[in-house]
Design a protein around this motif. Structure first.
Motif, PDB file in Angstrom:
ATOM      1  N   GLU A  11       0.823  -1.217   0.000  1.00 57.52           N
ATOM      2  CA  GLU A  11       0.000   0.000   0.000  1.00 57.52           C
ATOM      3  C   GLU A  11       0.854   1.263   0.000  1.00 57.52           C
ATOM      4  O   GLU A  11       0.625   2.184  -0.788  1.00 57.52           O
ATOM      5  CB  GLU A  11      -0.933  -0.007   1.210  1.00 57.52           C
ATOM      6  CG  GLU A  11      -2.229  -0.739   0.998  1.00 57.52           C
ATOM      7  CD  GLU A  11      -3.292  -0.239   1.954  1.00 57.52           C
ATOM      8  OE1 GLU A  11      -4.337   0.234   1.479  1.00 57.52           O
ATOM      9  OE2 GLU A  11      -3.079  -0.313   3.171  1.00 57.52           O
ATOM     10  N   ALA A  12       1.806   1.337   0.914  1.00 53.38           N
ATOM     11  CA  ALA A  12       2.629   2.540   1.012  1.00 53.38           C
ATOM     12  C   ALA A  12       3.466   2.732  -0.252  1.00 53.38           C
ATOM     13  O   ALA A  12       3.669   3.873  -0.706  1.00 53.38           O
ATOM     14  CB  ALA A  12       3.531   2.452   2.245  1.00 53.38           C
TER      15      ALA A  12
ATOM     16  N   ARG B  17     -10.337  -3.386  -1.066  1.00 53.29           N
ATOM     17  CA  ARG B  17     -10.329  -2.021  -0.556  1.00 53.29           C
ATOM     18  C   ARG B  17      -8.925  -1.521  -0.225  1.00 53.29           C
ATOM     19  O   ARG B  17      -8.744  -0.367   0.152  1.00 53.29           O
ATOM     20  CB  ARG B  17     -11.226  -1.930   0.678  1.00 53.29           C
ATOM     21  CG  ARG B  17     -10.841  -2.894   1.768  1.00 53.29           C
ATOM     22  CD  ARG B  17     -11.939  -3.072   2.808  1.00 53.29           C
ATOM     23  NE  ARG B  17     -11.934  -2.008   3.787  1.00 53.29           N
ATOM     24  CZ  ARG B  17     -12.857  -1.062   3.860  1.00 53.29           C
ATOM     25  NH1 ARG B  17     -13.850  -1.043   3.013  1.00 53.29           N
ATOM     26  NH2 ARG B  17     -12.788  -0.132   4.790  1.00 53.29           N
ATOM     27  N   LEU B  18      -7.921  -2.367  -0.369  1.00 57.44           N
ATOM     28  CA  LEU B  18      -6.549  -1.969  -0.139  1.00 57.44           C
ATOM     29  C   LEU B  18      -5.973  -1.295  -1.386  1.00 57.44           C
ATOM     30  O   LEU B  18      -6.384  -1.592  -2.508  1.00 57.44           O
ATOM     31  CB  LEU B  18      -5.690  -3.181   0.220  1.00 57.44           C
ATOM     32  CG  LEU B  18      -5.997  -3.860   1.560  1.00 57.44           C
ATOM     33  CD1 LEU B  18      -5.244  -5.169   1.671  1.00 57.44           C
ATOM     34  CD2 LEU B  18      -5.631  -2.941   2.718  1.00 57.44           C
ATOM     35  N   ALA B  19      -5.009  -0.418  -1.188  1.00 56.21           N
ATOM     36  CA  ALA B  19      -4.317   0.204  -2.318  1.00 56.21           C
ATOM     37  C   ALA B  19      -3.291  -0.780  -2.855  1.00 56.21           C
ATOM     38  O   ALA B  19      -2.077  -0.571  -2.778  1.00 56.21           O
ATOM     39  CB  ALA B  19      -3.656   1.504  -1.875  1.00 56.21           C
ATOM     40  N   MET B  20      -3.806  -1.877  -3.385  1.00 56.62           N
ATOM     41  CA  MET B  20      -2.992  -2.932  -3.968  1.00 56.62           C
ATOM     42  C   MET B  20      -3.604  -3.305  -5.313  1.00 56.62           C
ATOM     43  O   MET B  20      -4.713  -2.882  -5.638  1.00 56.62           O
ATOM     44  CB  MET B  20      -2.925  -4.144  -3.033  1.00 56.62           C
ATOM     45  CG  MET B  20      -2.211  -3.852  -1.727  1.00 56.62           C
ATOM     46  SD  MET B  20      -2.308  -5.218  -0.543  1.00 56.62           S
ATOM     47  CE  MET B  20      -1.453  -6.525  -1.438  1.00 56.62           C
TER      48      MET B  20
ATOM     49  N   PRO C  22      -8.985   1.934  -6.117  1.00 55.92           N
ATOM     50  CA  PRO C  22      -8.905   0.464  -6.062  1.00 55.92           C
ATOM     51  C   PRO C  22     -10.157  -0.172  -5.491  1.00 55.92           C
ATOM     52  O   PRO C  22     -10.594  -1.230  -5.975  1.00 55.92           O
ATOM     53  CB  PRO C  22      -7.691   0.209  -5.157  1.00 55.92           C
ATOM     54  CG  PRO C  22      -6.880   1.458  -5.238  1.00 55.92           C
ATOM     55  CD  PRO C  22      -7.849   2.572  -5.429  1.00 55.92           C
ATOM     56  N   ALA C  23     -10.748   0.450  -4.474  1.00 53.73           N
ATOM     57  CA  ALA C  23     -11.944  -0.122  -3.846  1.00 53.73           C
ATOM     58  C   ALA C  23     -13.109  -0.182  -4.830  1.00 53.73           C
ATOM     59  O   ALA C  23     -13.778  -1.211  -4.961  1.00 53.73           O
ATOM     60  CB  ALA C  23     -12.324   0.694  -2.607  1.00 53.73           C
ATOM     61  N   LEU C  24     -13.361   0.915  -5.537  1.00 54.17           N
ATOM     62  CA  LEU C  24     -14.492   0.953  -6.463  1.00 54.17           C
ATOM     63  C   LEU C  24     -14.264   0.029  -7.658  1.00 54.17           C
ATOM     64  O   LEU C  24     -15.183  -0.669  -8.110  1.00 54.17           O
ATOM     65  CB  LEU C  24     -14.732   2.376  -6.935  1.00 54.17           C
ATOM     66  CG  LEU C  24     -15.246   3.357  -5.868  1.00 54.17           C
ATOM     67  CD1 LEU C  24     -15.392   4.754  -6.450  1.00 54.17           C
ATOM     68  CD2 LEU C  24     -16.567   2.882  -5.275  1.00 54.17           C
TER      69      LEU C  24
END
Length: 571
Positions: free
Chosen positions: A78-79, A183-186, A139-141
């Motif tokens: 994520e970071a 929902r993660l920034a992955m 990413p979540a949407l």
């Protein structure tokens, strides 16, 4: 006898084959058409339940947005994704569309998702560090789209099977790994959505009235894969092509008309990799080999001690309550292996397992692609539990076990409900943070399992709705708390430590006693490496007392120290 259903209306420019009803069940391996019984009751509606699919997608999108900003960005991905996206927004690369990380070439992944996040940063952040909510929103949407796409895939495999179509979307909506990783920034959630779109395009190539449009969509999906985790395009395409080959679907593809638009669709993905190679030369191959397929195939990274067991454990942990249907579904798919549903489910699952299980590097999210065939397999059995209709004109596989499955769900629900209530007792105070999700989940499963044992289809439908609502409510309650991101329980929180660096003019900083934390770098807005040399020209962050050093700032056990002219021996 019930009347034969009428021909379905065209769906998004797609028509059914002018062949006998349900050609999916034709044994294509014999290269001739033979009679096959329908997988559905003949009384089933003909139209795609698009309104209900839309409602399920809205529910998935809303669920994905709950609590996105209530926990810090996670190490490692994520970071890292956030920093690469921020530098793309700032235009830090040596050329347009080329990603960097701390102003050095970023060679780990293609920047498809990073560019989208960068665009969101540009719209929603005027100054300062973007919030976690901003970083995770796109990413979540995009990941939530797997819910309706899964239903569309099932509709292609089992036309007119409305209940199986909706059950597929419901299962994808309620699985914890799908909701959580998405929902993660992955890249994994978005990647699953694009994978579903690629398979949907391959499925429709054989009977579409508009091969040019379907070819374009299929090519764009392939481009999407190339701009996410590029090497994963190979097993994803192999899985879809293997399934199509098992049914000899390629014989009916309108390939000559679809090929030009397919090539146009895949051009953006290929063009970016050529652009990348043009500017970065042979180092661009690191994305495919050294840090792509080569690393995961040959290097057993951290957390991979269990090897092939990691994906199995993820399946056993995250597949509830539908996991109990999987063994029966595999038996049913094998019996119907000559049907389109059978060979697509078995073919894609087998190829993906063959690609994922042997990996030397095994991280929990590497098994994420397996959830799509999981949902496609299990949903027809969930639909049968509800409607109890004829299943391919034969007895449903393991019928006795299947009819007792709701009792198991009710029993598990009652147990979870009692555990939630037990948290009110001081002796079980450790369960207090889980009380609300446990009560919601237990009530939903207990009531749903009980209703699914009813003799009337109306009550059984209410039972399925209760099961789904129980899961959704529990997920929503978990997402409102920090519980959903348990990887943050590593060793120490980065935000308080990052605060120590806020007013520091002297650089560089070094971290003592721990490996580099990308999330600490993100919140400090500078790269803080672990000390590797005996250099006395740095400031040091440490949670251990520093001898002969001046403490500039402290918070809890952590201190920022100036150790000029002090020998540092911490390699």
């Amino acid at each position: 006898m019930p009347a034969t259903p009428s021909k379905p209306e065209p769906l998004h420019g797609v028509r059914t084959d002018p062949t006998p009803l349900h050609p999916e069940l034709t044994n294509n391996t014999q290269n001739h058409r033979c009679c096959a019984a329908s997988v559905l009751s003949k009384a089933m509606p003909n139209k795609l339940p698009w309104r209900l699919l839309l409602i399920l997608w809205v529910a998935a999108a809303l669920l994905s947005c709950i609590g996105l900003g209530n926990v810090p960005l996670r190490d490692f991905d994520e970071a890292t994704v956030a920093r690469v996206a921020l530098e793309l927004h700032q235009g830090a690369g040596e050329a347009a569309l080329l990603p960097t990380l701390w102003n050095e070439p970023y060679l780990n992944k293609a920047p498809g998702l990073h560019l989208i996040i960068a665009a969101v940063i540009g719209v929603m952040t005027r100054e300062g560090l973007p919030s976690e909510w901003v970083i995770r929103l796109a990413p979540a949407l995009m990941s939530s789209l797997i819910v309706p796409l899964g239903g569309l895939l099932q509709w292609e495999l089992r036309p007119r099977d409305r209940d199986s179509c909706l059950a597929t979307s419901a299962i994808l909506l309620t699985l914890l790994p799908i909701a959580r990783h998405g929902r993660l920034a992955m890249l994994d959630g978005t990647q699953l959505t694009v994978m579903a779109l690629l398979w949907l395009g391959l499925m429709q190539l054989r009977h579409t009235r508009h091969p040019t449009g379907i070819g374009l969509v299929t090519g764009l999906a392939a481009s999407g894969m190339l701009l996410l985790k590029a090497p994963l395009l190979l097993p994803t395409a192999a899985a879809g092509l293997t399934a199509a080959a098992l049914g000899q679907e390629w014989r009916h593809w309108r390939a000559m008309r679809a090929a030009p638009s397919l090539l146009i669709g895949i051009t953006p993905g290929v063009a970016w990799h050529l652009w990348h190679a043009h500017h970065r030369g042979s180092s661009a191959l690191w994305l495919w080999g050294g840090d792509g397929a080569g690393r995961v195939l040959l290097d057993a990274g951290e957390g991979s001690d269990l090897g092939w067991r990691v994906p199995i454990i993820e399946l056993l942990e995250g597949g509830w309550p539908w996991l109990v249907l999987l063994p029966i579904a595999i038996v049913g798919a094998w019996r119907l292996r000559h049907s389109r549903w059978g060979y697509w489910c078995l073919g894609t699952l087998t190829v993906l397992c063959a690609a994922i299980l042997p990996l030397r590097t095994q991280l929990p999210w590497y098994s994420h692609p397996l959830w799509l065939p999981f949902a496609l397999l299990c949903s027809p059995l969930l639909a049968w539990i509800v409607n109890r209709q004829t299943w391919h004109n034969r007895a449903v596989p393991m019928r006795r076990i299947l009819t007792r499955t709701p009792a198991l769900w009710a029993g598990i629900g009652l147990t979870v409900l009692l555990l939630g209530m037990a948290s009110l007792v001081p002796a079980a105070a450790a369960l207090t943070p889980y009380r609300s999700p446990a009560l919601a989940l237990g009530l939903g499963w207990c009531a749903g399992g009980s209703l699914l044992m009813s003799e009337t289809v109306q009550k059984r439908r209410l039972g399925a709705i209760s099961m789904v609502l129980g899961n959704i409510t529990a997920l929503a309650l978990i997402f409102t708390t920090p519980l959903w991101l348990w990887e943050l329980n590593e060793s120490w929180a980065v935000r308080p430590v990052a605060d120590l660096t806020a007013n520091t003019a002297k650089t560089p900083l070094r971290l003592k006693g721990y490996d580099e934390r990308p999330s600490l770098n993100w919140y400090s807005q500078q790269r803080i490496l672990r000390t590797q040399t005996e250099d006395d020209n740095h400031l040091y962050l440490s949670d251990q007392p520093q001898t002969n050093c001046k403490t500039l700032a402290s918070k809890g056990a952590w201190a920022l120290s100036d150790c000029d002219n002090i020998t540092v021996n911490d390699k």
